[in-house]
Design a protein around this motif. Structure first.
Motif, PDB file in Angstrom:
ATOM      1  N   ASP A  44      -6.278 -72.299  31.415  1.00  0.00           N
ATOM      2  CA  ASP A  44      -7.091 -71.306  30.700  1.00  0.00           C
ATOM      3  C   ASP A  44      -6.204 -70.331  29.936  1.00  0.00           C
ATOM      4  O   ASP A  44      -6.536 -69.922  28.814  1.00  0.00           O
ATOM      5  CB  ASP A  44      -7.978 -70.534  31.680  1.00  0.00           C
ATOM      6  N   ARG A  45      -5.063 -69.974  30.516  1.00  0.00           N
ATOM      7  CA  ARG A  45      -4.158 -69.045  29.851  1.00  0.00           C
ATOM      8  C   ARG A  45      -3.488 -69.702  28.634  1.00  0.00           C
ATOM      9  O   ARG A  45      -3.246 -69.037  27.623  1.00  0.00           O
ATOM     10  CB  ARG A  45      -3.106 -68.526  30.840  1.00  0.00           C
ATOM     11  N   ILE A  46      -3.211 -70.988  28.728  1.00  0.00           N
ATOM     12  CA  ILE A  46      -2.681 -71.720  27.571  1.00  0.00           C
ATOM     13  C   ILE A  46      -3.700 -71.707  26.436  1.00  0.00           C
ATOM     14  O   ILE A  46      -3.370 -71.442  25.273  1.00  0.00           O
ATOM     15  CB  ILE A  46      -2.304 -73.161  27.950  1.00  0.00           C
ATOM     16  N   ILE A  47      -4.953 -71.981  26.774  1.00  0.00           N
ATOM     17  CA  ILE A  47      -6.028 -71.972  25.775  1.00  0.00           C
ATOM     18  C   ILE A  47      -6.140 -70.589  25.133  1.00  0.00           C
ATOM     19  O   ILE A  47      -6.225 -70.460  23.902  1.00  0.00           O
ATOM     20  CB  ILE A  47      -7.369 -72.393  26.419  1.00  0.00           C
ATOM     21  N   ASN A  48      -6.107 -69.549  25.959  1.00  0.00           N
ATOM     22  CA  ASN A  48      -6.198 -68.185  25.440  1.00  0.00           C
ATOM     23  C   ASN A  48      -5.038 -67.854  24.512  1.00  0.00           C
ATOM     24  O   ASN A  48      -5.212 -67.195  23.478  1.00  0.00           O
ATOM     25  CB  ASN A  48      -6.238 -67.179  26.598  1.00  0.00           C
ATOM     26  N   ALA A  49      -3.838 -68.312  24.883  1.00  0.00           N
ATOM     27  CA  ALA A  49      -2.655 -68.039  24.067  1.00  0.00           C
ATOM     28  C   ALA A  49      -2.740 -68.751  22.716  1.00  0.00           C
ATOM     29  O   ALA A  49      -2.369 -68.190  21.676  1.00  0.00           O
ATOM     30  CB  ALA A  49      -1.393 -68.454  24.812  1.00  0.00           C
ATOM     31  N   ILE A  50      -3.225 -69.988  22.729  1.00  0.00           N
ATOM     32  CA  ILE A  50      -3.389 -70.748  21.479  1.00  0.00           C
ATOM     33  C   ILE A  50      -4.409 -70.049  20.573  1.00  0.00           C
ATOM     34  O   ILE A  50      -4.175 -69.854  19.368  1.00  0.00           O
ATOM     35  CB  ILE A  50      -3.814 -72.201  21.774  1.00  0.00           C
ATOM     36  N   GLU A  51      -5.524 -69.649  21.147  1.00  0.00           N
ATOM     37  CA  GLU A  51      -6.551 -68.958  20.362  1.00  0.00           C
ATOM     38  C   GLU A  51      -6.014 -67.644  19.794  1.00  0.00           C
ATOM     39  O   GLU A  51      -6.286 -67.297  18.635  1.00  0.00           O
ATOM     40  CB  GLU A  51      -7.778 -68.690  21.236  1.00  0.00           C
ATOM     41  N   ALA A  52      -5.229 -66.943  20.600  1.00  0.00           N
ATOM     42  CA  ALA A  52      -4.705 -65.640  20.177  1.00  0.00           C
ATOM     43  C   ALA A  52      -3.724 -65.770  19.021  1.00  0.00           C
ATOM     44  O   ALA A  52      -3.763 -64.983  18.065  1.00  0.00           O
ATOM     45  CB  ALA A  52      -4.045 -64.934  21.357  1.00  0.00           C
ATOM     46  N   VAL A  53      -2.829 -66.767  19.084  1.00  0.00           N
ATOM     47  CA  VAL A  53      -1.818 -66.883  18.031  1.00  0.00           C
ATOM     48  C   VAL A  53      -2.457 -67.341  16.720  1.00  0.00           C
ATOM     49  O   VAL A  53      -2.030 -66.926  15.631  1.00  0.00           O
ATOM     50  CB  VAL A  53      -0.659 -67.812  18.467  1.00  0.00           C
ATOM     51  N   ILE A  54      -3.493 -68.180  16.810  1.00  0.00           N
ATOM     52  CA  ILE A  54      -4.212 -68.602  15.600  1.00  0.00           C
ATOM     53  C   ILE A  54      -4.921 -67.400  14.968  1.00  0.00           C
ATOM     54  O   ILE A  54      -4.881 -67.195  13.748  1.00  0.00           O
ATOM     55  CB  ILE A  54      -5.212 -69.727  15.931  1.00  0.00           C
ATOM     56  N   GLU A  55      -5.542 -66.590  15.816  1.00  0.00           N
ATOM     57  CA  GLU A  55      -6.258 -65.403  15.321  1.00  0.00           C
ATOM     58  C   GLU A  55      -5.285 -64.388  14.716  1.00  0.00           C
ATOM     59  O   GLU A  55      -5.563 -63.807  13.657  1.00  0.00           O
ATOM     60  CB  GLU A  55      -7.039 -64.749  16.471  1.00  0.00           C
ATOM     61  N   LYS A  56      -4.123 -64.189  15.362  1.00  0.00           N
ATOM     62  CA  LYS A  56      -3.127 -63.257  14.838  1.00  0.00           C
ATOM     63  C   LYS A  56      -2.621 -63.686  13.462  1.00  0.00           C
ATOM     64  O   LYS A  56      -2.252 -62.846  12.633  1.00  0.00           O
ATOM     65  CB  LYS A  56      -1.945 -63.133  15.814  1.00  0.00           C
ATOM     66  N   GLY A  57      -2.614 -64.997  13.219  1.00  0.00           N
ATOM     67  CA  GLY A  57      -2.174 -65.519  11.931  1.00  0.00           C
ATOM     68  C   GLY A  57      -3.275 -65.597  10.897  1.00  0.00           C
ATOM     69  O   GLY A  57      -3.071 -66.155   9.812  1.00  0.00           O
ATOM     70  N   ASN A  58      -4.448 -65.031  11.236  1.00  0.00           N
ATOM     71  CA  ASN A  58      -5.611 -65.046  10.337  1.00  0.00           C
ATOM     72  C   ASN A  58      -5.987 -66.463   9.912  1.00  0.00           C
ATOM     73  O   ASN A  58      -6.330 -66.712   8.758  1.00  0.00           O
ATOM     74  CB  ASN A  58      -5.355 -64.173   9.090  1.00  0.00           C
ATOM     75  N   LYS A  59      -5.910 -67.374  10.865  1.00  0.00           N
ATOM     76  CA  LYS A  59      -6.293 -68.764  10.633  1.00  0.00           C
ATOM     77  C   LYS A  59      -7.395 -69.149  11.614  1.00  0.00           C
ATOM     78  O   LYS A  59      -7.735 -68.393  12.533  1.00  0.00           O
ATOM     79  CB  LYS A  59      -5.076 -69.688  10.833  1.00  0.00           C
ATOM     80  N   THR A  60      -7.962 -70.330  11.416  1.00  0.00           N
ATOM     81  CA  THR A  60      -8.920 -70.902  12.359  1.00  0.00           C
ATOM     82  C   THR A  60      -8.376 -72.242  12.812  1.00  0.00           C
ATOM     83  O   THR A  60      -7.414 -72.766  12.242  1.00  0.00           O
ATOM     84  CB  THR A  60     -10.312 -71.099  11.736  1.00  0.00           C
ATOM     85  N   ILE A  61      -8.995 -72.825  13.815  1.00  0.00           N
ATOM     86  CA  ILE A  61      -8.530 -74.114  14.327  1.00  0.00           C
ATOM     87  C   ILE A  61      -8.617 -75.192  13.251  1.00  0.00           C
ATOM     88  O   ILE A  61      -7.863 -76.176  13.290  1.00  0.00           O
ATOM     89  CB  ILE A  61      -9.315 -74.519  15.599  1.00  0.00           C
ATOM     90  N   LYS A  62      -9.471 -75.003  12.259  1.00  0.00           N
ATOM     91  CA  LYS A  62      -9.590 -75.970  11.170  1.00  0.00           C
ATOM     92  C   LYS A  62      -8.326 -76.001  10.306  1.00  0.00           C
ATOM     93  O   LYS A  62      -8.085 -76.965   9.581  1.00  0.00           O
ATOM     94  CB  LYS A  62     -10.811 -75.650  10.311  1.00  0.00           C
ATOM     95  N   ASP A  63      -7.524 -74.938  10.394  1.00  0.00           N
ATOM     96  CA  ASP A  63      -6.259 -74.890   9.642  1.00  0.00           C
ATOM     97  C   ASP A  63      -5.110 -75.561  10.397  1.00  0.00           C
ATOM     98  O   ASP A  63      -4.013 -75.683   9.854  1.00  0.00           O
ATOM     99  CB  ASP A  63      -5.870 -73.435   9.374  1.00  0.00           C
ATOM    100  N   VAL A  64      -5.347 -75.968  11.636  1.00  0.00           N
ATOM    101  CA  VAL A  64      -4.284 -76.501  12.494  1.00  0.00           C
ATOM    102  C   VAL A  64      -4.269 -78.026  12.460  1.00  0.00           C
ATOM    103  O   VAL A  64      -5.291 -78.664  12.703  1.00  0.00           O
ATOM    104  CB  VAL A  64      -4.452 -75.999  13.945  1.00  0.00           C
ATOM    105  N   ARG A  65      -3.106 -78.576  12.152  1.00  0.00           N
ATOM    106  CA  ARG A  65      -2.965 -80.037  12.089  1.00  0.00           C
ATOM    107  C   ARG A  65      -2.756 -80.648  13.466  1.00  0.00           C
ATOM    108  O   ARG A  65      -3.272 -81.727  13.766  1.00  0.00           O
ATOM    109  CB  ARG A  65      -1.782 -80.388  11.188  1.00  0.00           C
ATOM    110  N   ALA A  66      -1.967 -79.981  14.315  1.00  0.00           N
ATOM    111  CA  ALA A  66      -1.667 -80.527  15.638  1.00  0.00           C
ATOM    112  C   ALA A  66      -1.088 -79.424  16.513  1.00  0.00           C
ATOM    113  O   ALA A  66      -0.620 -78.390  16.031  1.00  0.00           O
ATOM    114  CB  ALA A  66      -0.686 -81.694  15.535  1.00  0.00           C
ATOM    115  N   ILE A  67      -1.119 -79.678  17.823  1.00  0.00           N
ATOM    116  CA  ILE A  67      -0.558 -78.770  18.817  1.00  0.00           C
ATOM    117  C   ILE A  67       0.511 -79.520  19.605  1.00  0.00           C
ATOM    118  O   ILE A  67       0.291 -80.648  20.054  1.00  0.00           O
ATOM    119  CB  ILE A  67      -1.649 -78.258  19.780  1.00  0.00           C
ATOM    120  N   GLY A  68       1.674 -78.903  19.774  1.00  0.00           N
ATOM    121  CA  GLY A  68       2.742 -79.484  20.590  1.00  0.00           C
ATOM    122  C   GLY A  68       3.002 -78.620  21.797  1.00  0.00           C
ATOM    123  O   GLY A  68       2.968 -77.387  21.705  1.00  0.00           O
ATOM    124  N   ILE A  69       3.262 -79.257  22.929  1.00  0.00           N
ATOM    125  CA  ILE A  69       3.538 -78.523  24.169  1.00  0.00           C
ATOM    126  C   ILE A  69       4.855 -79.010  24.759  1.00  0.00           C
ATOM    127  O   ILE A  69       5.046 -80.212  24.983  1.00  0.00           O
ATOM    128  CB  ILE A  69       2.425 -78.737  25.216  1.00  0.00           C
TER     129      ILE A  69
END
Length: 315
Positions: A44-69
């Motif tokens: 859940d904290r990983i999900i929250n962190a991903i959502e937070a960094v996208i929001e801080k960058g003024n982007k949405t998940i539709k702007d994201v091509r892929a996630i690497g861990i």
């Protein structure tokens, strides 16, 4: 324009980055892992962190091509399962599927040494090369390899355990893995500090006795000041590291060997000794033309490497 998200999952913190396709970090977001709360809470904290960094960058998940861990091993990069890491609560936990289901973008997992190797390959010291071997020399010794432009993982996704290659088969020095004579048992920051503490506990004269706390940094400092005991510990550690590098050069025939991790902060003394030993021990036909260089990504190696993993795998 599409963007990438990198997640550096550690035992104490989760570091996220939003980056463009050139590896330029636009935003970062870091939170405590709180591993003691269990695997679902960490997810859940990983999900929250991903959502937070996208929001801080003024982007949405539709702007994201892929996630690497990037995460500590052992893990299976092919199935997305974290098997049994020492400092995280995951036990045979599929971390990729719930993230793919949540964000509906491709999600890729690999161990932290591999993602650092990929980061140096795409954005760091190995940029423009085809074949790279990466050593990380810090608390332990680990590594990764890019061969013909692709990450090499091996059958179980645990290849390049460079710290657990044997560099002294008749040694009585035991490694944490249980074997004798491992590279990690000689050349890691932990091993260097251990040798110093052993020396201080004897009657030998050494300026290392002036320190209440001994780490590899103090060993290198006193060696530079001419302390014979510190010089001996330093040179032995770096000689074994040079042997390890020579073995990797002979095995993989790389364009470049990149060395990162906390111990490399000492700079030229490390690289000069490693090059000296490797040049003596590697086959000249393979060694000549092979570069040995310091990693460039520094403290961002984990998170930028995770971004690089997302880019490399989603091409």
């Amino acid at each position: 324009m599409k963007f990438l998200v990198g997640v550096d999952l550690g035992g104490t913190k989760i570091n996220c980055a939003l980056a463009d396709l050139e590896g330029n970090v636009i935003e970062k977001h870091e939170i405590p892992t709180n591993a003691q709360d269990g695997e679902n809470a960490v997810l859940d904290r990983i999900i929250n962190a991903i959502e937070a960094v996208i929001e801080k960058g003024n982007k949405t998940i539709k702007d994201v091509r892929a996630i690497g861990i990037g995460a500590p091993g052992p893990l299976n990069a092919k199935t997305g399962v974290i098997i049994d890491p020492a400092n995280l609560p995951f036990r045979n936990f599929d971390i990729v599927t719930p993230l793919k289901d949540k964000f509906e973008v491709p999600v890729y997992l690999d161990n932290d040494a591999n993602v650092a190797a990929i980061g140096e390959f795409l954005f760091g010291a190995g940029k423009g090369k085809e074949n790279l071997v990466y050593f990380t020399v810090s608390t332990g010794v680990g590594g990764g390899a890019i061969l013909n432009g692709e990450i090499y993982r091996g059958r179980t996704c645990n290849a390049l355990e460079l710290g657990h290659t044997t560099v002294d088969p008749i040694s009585t020095v035991r490694c944490n893995c249980g074997n004798l004579g491992c590279l990690e048992a000689f050349s890691s920051g932990t091993a260097i500090a251990k040798r110093a503490k052993e020396a201080v506990a004897t009657n030998v004269e050494t300026s290392l006795k002036n320190y209440d706390i001994l780490t590899a940094a103090e060993v290198f400092k006193e060696a530079a000041n001419g302390d014979r005991v510190a010089i001996s510990i330093r040179d032995k550690a770096l000689t074994y590291l040079g042997v390890g590098v020579a073995n990797a050069i002979n095995t993989f025939d790389p364009d470049i060997v990149v060395i990162g991790g906390g111990v490399t902060k000492v700079g030229a003394i490390l690289f000069d000794k490693v090059k000296e030993v490797a040049s003596e021990r590697a086959l000249s036909a393979i060694y000549n033309g092979c570069e040995i260089a310091q990693a460039k990504l520094g403290t961002d190696a984990g998170v930028v490497g995770a971004v690089a993993l997302a880019l490399l795998q989603s091409k």
